[in-house]
Structures are given as C-alpha cells and as structure tokens.
Design an enzyme around this catalytic site. Structure first.
Site, PDB file in Angstrom:
ATOM      1  N   ASP A   1     -27.199   1.692 -19.027  1.00 60.06           N
ATOM      2  CA  ASP A   1     -26.574   0.561 -19.295  1.00 60.06           C
ATOM      3  C   ASP A   1     -25.258   0.993 -20.367  1.00 60.06           C
ATOM      4  OD1 ASP A   1     -25.899  -2.147 -19.889  1.00 60.06           O
ATOM      5  OD2 ASP A   1     -27.267  -2.185 -21.716  1.00 60.06           O
TER       6      ASP A   1
ATOM      7  N   GLU B   1     -36.646   5.410 -21.358  1.00 61.26           N
ATOM      8  CA  GLU B   1     -36.996   4.260 -20.108  1.00 61.26           C
ATOM      9  C   GLU B   1     -37.092   5.117 -18.804  1.00 61.26           C
ATOM     10  OE1 GLU B   1     -34.861   0.787 -20.680  1.00 61.26           O
ATOM     11  OE2 GLU B   1     -35.654   0.309 -22.813  1.00 61.26           O
TER      12      GLU B   1
ATOM     13  N   TYR C   1     -37.608  -6.312 -25.662  1.00 56.12           N
ATOM     14  CA  TYR C   1     -36.606  -7.294 -25.760  1.00 56.12           C
ATOM     15  C   TYR C   1     -37.280  -8.844 -25.740  1.00 56.12           C
ATOM     16  CZ  TYR C   1     -33.104  -3.618 -26.039  1.00 56.12           C
ATOM     17  OH  TYR C   1     -32.388  -2.356 -26.561  1.00 56.12           O
TER      18      TYR C   1
ATOM     19  N   GLU D   1     -36.214   0.339 -29.737  1.00 57.93           N
ATOM     20  CA  GLU D   1     -34.996  -0.502 -29.576  1.00 57.93           C
ATOM     21  C   GLU D   1     -35.587  -2.046 -29.730  1.00 57.93           C
ATOM     22  OE1 GLU D   1     -33.011  -0.327 -25.685  1.00 57.93           O
ATOM     23  OE2 GLU D   1     -32.891   2.033 -25.704  1.00 57.93           O
TER      24      GLU D   1
HETATM   25  C1  GCB Z   1     -32.346  -0.669 -23.020  1.00 57.88           C
HETATM   26  C2  GCB Z   1     -31.958   0.586 -22.807  1.00 57.88           C
HETATM   27  C3  GCB Z   1     -30.439   0.527 -23.320  1.00 57.88           C
HETATM   28  C4  GCB Z   1     -29.709  -0.807 -22.882  1.00 57.88           C
HETATM   29  C5  GCB Z   1     -30.493  -2.016 -23.620  1.00 57.88           C
HETATM   30  C6  GCB Z   1     -30.062  -3.523 -23.376  1.00 57.88           C
HETATM   31  O1  GCB Z   1     -33.705  -0.889 -22.958  1.00 57.88           O
HETATM   32  O2  GCB Z   1     -32.373   1.460 -23.295  1.00 57.88           O
HETATM   33  O3  GCB Z   1     -29.773   1.436 -22.974  1.00 57.88           O
HETATM   34  O4  GCB Z   1     -28.409  -0.923 -23.307  1.00 57.88           O
HETATM   35  O5  GCB Z   1     -31.880  -1.970 -23.314  1.00 57.88           O
HETATM   36  O6  GCB Z   1     -29.189  -3.963 -24.007  1.00 57.88           O
HETATM   37  O7  GCB Z   1     -30.197  -3.822 -22.313  1.00 57.88           O
END
Ligand code: GCB
Length: 641
Positions: free
Chosen positions: A203, A447, A500, A536
């Site tokens: 990403d 990941e 997330y 994260e």
């Molecule tokens: C993740 C990734 C990261 C992305 C982020 C997102 O899990 O490790 O590279 O940018 O989520 O914002 O989706």
C-alpha cells in the site's frame, strides 16, 4: 567470572556479525576523499515495447545524449512525479541515468596507492552500472547500498573525465523483494496490443529512481574494509568489542582510539580483534529515557602498511553507542530498563521528490518526532536512508529495522528463489546497520501470508539466518494473520501485530474496538508468552474534514479510534504489551484505488507535515508516557545478551 563469560559471548557475537565484506558509510578522513555526485543527471526512459532498446543499441557505450533525447533528472529523487507525463509517472521497465564527472588529478596519478570507489546509496530496484562504457557492477534490490572499485577503469583512461551510466529496472516479480507481478492484458477489444500493468500487494506508491546519494570516494590500496562492534557493560565498566577487516595486504598494523564526544581518548587498542574497556561509560539511552540520550563515542581506527616501500595509512572513524538489549517473556529491556515503544511508522515519501532523500524533510521529521514525544519508529516497509539512521543514533530514536519484504501475499512468493534472495537482503541490511545502537530489532517482513503452510519453513529459515548473523538483536516480523494460524510467530522474539478495528472490520463501529483489541492481545499472549507490540493501528482522516459525532474519514473519527486503542494499551502495558506504533506518521502516496484519495490518509500529519487533531492527542499521550519512565536509573547492575 560472570563478566568473563559474558565477554566471551560478546566476542562470538562480534565474529558472527563480521560478514566477510564491508559496507562502511563513506566518510572523509586524513586518508579518504569524497566527491558527491548529487545534482542533475541525464535521463531517458526506454519506452520501446520490450524495454530493451537501450541494451540493443548499447546506450552505455557513448554519452546518452548521442543515442537519443535526454532530460535533466535530479539525484537523489524518484523520477515519477517530476514531469507532466503520466506515462513516466507509472512507467515500468528500464530507465537510464548518466553523469559525467571530472576526477581530481591526484586520484589518477598515484594509482599504486589510490582506490577509487563508486557507491550508490540505493536505486530501485535492479541496477547495472558502467563506467566509461565498461560494466562495473550490478545489484538487485532497492533500499540498500552497493559499490564498485573503479580504480582500474578511471586510472587506465586517458583524461580525467569519467562517464557513469546506470540502467535501472523497477519491475517487480514474484521473486523480488518486495514482490509484484506483471499482468499482460490480451483482450484487444479492451487494451492496445502489448498492454501490461505492474501489480503489487503493498500500500504505497512504487516510486523508482536513484533515491539516495551517489558518491565517489578514495581509500589507500591497503584499506579498512569493515569494522564490527558489539557492546556491553557491567557495573561501572563498558566494553566495546571490535573486529576490523583489512583488504589489500595481509601485512599491516592497526591501532584504535575510542574517543568521547569532546575528543578525549578513553580507551586504546591494537590489532584486528579486541575489546576496549571504558570506565564509567556514558551509556546510549533512548530519547526521553535519560537526560542525555543518544550518547556516541567515536572509534578511530588507524591502519598502517607498506605500499611500494612507503608507509601508507588509512583512517576511518565509526560512531559507537554502548548499550544492551534483552527481551524477556513480557519486557523489552534497554540497558536493563524496561523500554516502552511509543512511536510511529513512517514512509520515505513526500511531494515531488517521492522517495528521494531530502535533508529538509529529514530535519523536519525529526523535529516533529521530538515534538510528538516519539521515542521510536519502525522503518516500514524497507530500510531507510543511512543519513536518517545516523540521526536516530545521534538523537536516541529507537529503530525496528525492517527489510523490504512487504506484500508477500501469494504462495509463489515463498519459493526457493525468493527465500535465497531474502537471506541475501538480510545480510546486506545487517552489514549496513549492524553497528547502529539505535537498531534494537530486525523485522524480516510486514504482513506476509504467514497463515500459508510454506511460511513455516520460510520464516524459520529467514529468522534463523538473521539470528546466526546477528546474535545480539531480537528478530520479529509484523503479522496481521490470525494468531492460531500464524506459521511464522513461533520463531520471533517479539510478537508484532497490526489491526484496524472499526476501520477494515466493523467499519464505523468504534464501540467494538476495546473488546476486540483486548481479545487480540489475550489470544496472542496465551499462545506464545512473548511481549507484544501493536505495530500498526489507525484510521484515515482527510485534514480539515470534520464531523461530530465522529464519522469515518473525519479528524474526529481518527482521534476517537486512537483513544479507544489507548485505553486498552494502558491496561495491557502493565502486563506484556511493550509498545504502540501509530499508522502512520504522515499521509503518503499509494497506487490509485477507490479506497485511496490521493494516497493513504492515516497520517497524524499531512503529507506536507501539518498536524491533524490526532497529532495533539498522541502528543499528550507520548509525553505522559515519557514522564512515567524518564530519568530512571538502571535497576540491573549487570546485563549482557
Ligand atoms: C497495513 C499495512 C500498511 C497499510 C495500512 C493501511 O496493514 O501494513 O502498509 O498502508 O495497513 O492503511 O491499510
């Protein structure tokens, strides 16, 4: 006795880290000169259908301008966003860079005792380098430096003009790091003949170009090729174990001085292997953990040898921080004190220059990190510039150093070819960063599809290899797999988890975060009894977009997500959670997608480094966390890995 055993261990660590070939950062000294080649280079992208015109026509044989049109291209910079041409922005294939340089006469005249080395800080991703039309090296992979001894070519050429040609290919395949795939679109009712796209599973925008400084430097012909240090301390004695690799001759002598910041010599040594003892050492402490963080000594290595009947000397000075790192089942100890990572994930990313090194941006970012009260970051998702790492060492910013393994989502990314390359990349990364006190842990991937069965052998091998090369640092990889099916987790020292909640799952439902996060931590800890970092978490927010009650993409929603996560961190950090790294420090560019509005907006700063509301929430929190742990004196009187 305990100290003696520990020092034996330290000696072995140092030998393991000495990789049989160096990649010392080029520094000027009494014996070394340096010429930066930053600035404008000639540039051409090869738009031919097979992208092979440059090789067929041998563009490296004569000045690039003579084989077709060139444009000015800055180095360091990504080439993608410097013109108005959308085809160059999304270009995949070979691009050609060229620079003509006049070399000082002294570099050419004393050929018997002058090595001239060309060093590229990094280029994305596959590079072939010619000097005056002669190929001098090739290198696979971005983000890491490579170099070539070009003495014979430049010293054998008439005149002082040196033409450097670099062909770069940014194509990503299932076996590169990061991996990618080229997809040919064969339906001619929809796509023109020969149409293809580069697909990736990560990403961030796949910027390419020569991203870091290119330099020429000299050394004497008998020279210091590598220095490896490991450190420990016991009571009031600090120990710097060193190993020096010399090339060019087997008959030489070495003397070493370890100096304090102010220049005073605190220890001296002789020979290629040894240990230096420092009485009352000033330890290297992380930012906000001590009133004098990032303390560096300077190890001055002096080599003397006879060359052509004359005395030749080489001098190289390496910054050294004395510190220790240890992981227990629930803590991360730096110098024997529990360390809590309150920091960020970053990207090398900015308007116009893309991933190109930019001192103004670097200084701004470090000022923002200090303002925020961040004590650490992860080099998501690739090694950062050595210039950035130098500041981490000097300011006490703790680093989880990640290799460019990101987007390993397909089974074909776990084959033998990928694995062999991954091992080489870890060697190159450790060779480059092994002496940095700021680097406290290696991350071998972000990941990956670690729930796939080949991941078990793959990560066991990568992690075992990494630990064999560097027995002094813990190793991790960052997982978003289900704890019960993660085949790589058994091999890591620290569990790093990304999640997330209320964003990619249960979108908009802030009320489920606490329960889900608590479950996440409990599951992982019960399964492994290893400390956990939330590597994260976060939410996109478009700067200036407001909604109360909080709705997704508003600044209020980003703040609310953070606060829900924080309340769980505050409970779990009393047990086994050892850190929290926000995703992300700043907004950054990605591929175009329906879920991305000119990039990823999970930054707490905008791409132009202006704070969103969440930055102030984090700032309050990080300074409170810092005040809880600051100015703590070591409780352990003795410690070594
Ligand atoms: C993740 C990734 C990261 C992305 C982020 C997102 O899990 O490790 O590279 O940018 O989520 O914002 O989706």
């Amino acid at each position: 006795m305990a100290l003696c055993c520990a020092l034996c261990l330290l000696l072995l660590c140092c030998q393991a880290l000495a990789l049989g070939g160096g990649m010392l950062y080029p520094r000027e000294s009494a014996s070394r000169e340096l010429k930066e080649l930053n600035g404008l280079w000639s540039f051409r992208a090869d738009f031919s259908a097979q992208r092979d015109k440059g090789f067929v026509q041998q563009w490296y044989r004569k000045p690039l301008r003579q084989s077709g049109p060139v444009i000015d291209m800055p180095v360091p910079a990504s080439f993608n966003e410097l013109t108005q041409d959308p085809n160059l922005r999304q270009y995949t294939g070979w691009v050609w860079y060229e620079k003509e340089v006049l070399l000082p006469r002294s570099w050419l005249l004393n050929a018997l005792n002058t090595r001239v080395v060309l060093r590229v800080g990094c280029a994305h991703y596959y590079s072939i380098v010619w000097v005056n039309g002669v190929q001098v090296t090739e290198h696979e992979g971005g983000h890491l430096p490579f170099e070539a001894d070009i003495s014979k070519i430049v010293q054998g050429s008439p005149g002082a003009l040196c033409r450097i040609t670099i062909a770069l290919n940014n194509t990503l395949t299932p076996q590169t790091l990061p991996p990618g795939s080229i997809q040919f679109m064969t339906d001619e009712s929809k796509y023109p003949r020969g149409y293809f796209v580069q697909n990736t599973r990560f990403d961030f925008f796949n910027y390419a170009g020569i991203h870091r400084p290119v330099v020429l430097y000299t050394t004497p012909s008998v020279y210091i090729d590598d220095i490896t240090v490991t450190t420990a301390w016991a009571g009031n004695i600090g120990v710097v174990q060193y190993q020096v690799l010399v090339r060019g001759n087997t008959r030489y002598s070495l003397s070493l001085n370890l100096r304090e910041k102010e220049g005073k010599v605190v220890a001296t040594g002789e020979g290629p292997i040894g240990k230096l003892k420092v009485v009352e050492p000033k330890l290297w402490w992380p930012y906000l953990m001590h009133e004098n963080p990032g303390y560096l000594y300077y190890l001055e290595v002096k080599l003397s040898a006879q060359v052509g009947g004359e005395l030749s000397e080489d001098v190289y000075t390496l910054p050294v921080g004395i510190r220790t790192v240890l992981v227990t089942s629930s803590q991360f100890l730096i110098n024997g004190k529990p360390f809590y990572f309150h920091g960020v994930n970053k990207h090398e990313d900015a308007d116009i220059r893309g991933k190109g090194l930019d001192w103004s941006l670097i200084v701004k970012d470090f000022n923002l990190l200090q303002w925020l009260g961040a004590n650490s970051f992860r080099t998501s998702h690739y090694p950062y510039a050595e210039e950035i790492m130098d500041l981490c060492d000097a300011y006490g910013i703790v680093v989880i150093d990640e290799c460019p393994s990101v987007g390993m989502r397909d089974p074909e990314n776990f084959g033998n070819k990928s694995l062999a390359h991954h091992l080489v990349v870890m060697e190159e990364l450790i060779r480059r960063d092994k002496n940095r006190p700021s680097v406290v842990m290696w991350s071998v991937a972000n990941e990956p599809a670690s729930e796939l069965s080949p991941a078990a052998y793959y990560f066991k091998t990568v992690i075992t290899h990494t630990k064999a090369i560097d027995p002094t640092r813990p190793v991790t990889f960052v997982s978003n797999a289900n704890y019960a099916h993660d085949h790589g987790a058994p091999y890591v020292d620290v569990i790093c988890v990304n999640s997330y909640f209320s964003w990619y799952h249960d979108a908009g439902h802030l009320e489920v975060i606490q329960l889900q996060l608590n479950t996440q931590f409990e599951n992982w800890y019960k399964a492994y009894q290893k400390p956990i970092i939330q590597s994260e978490y976060g939410a996109d927010a478009i700067a200036g977009l407001h909604n109360d009650p909080p709705l997704m993409f508003s600044e209020e929603y980003q703040k609310a997500v953070l606060k829900e996560y924080h309340s769980v961190f505050d409970k779990k950090r009393k047990e086994y959670v050892i850190g929290e790294l926000i995703w992300n420090f700043a907004d950054f560019m990605t591929d175009q997608a329906t879920s991305r509005v000119l990039g990823n907006k999970k930054g707490i700063f905008t791409r132009q480094r202006q704070p969103k509301a969440a930055a102030f929430v984090l700032r309050d929190r990080y300074w409170k966390l810092a005040n809880e742990s600051s100015c703590l004196r070591p409780t352990l009187t003795y410690y070594n890995l």
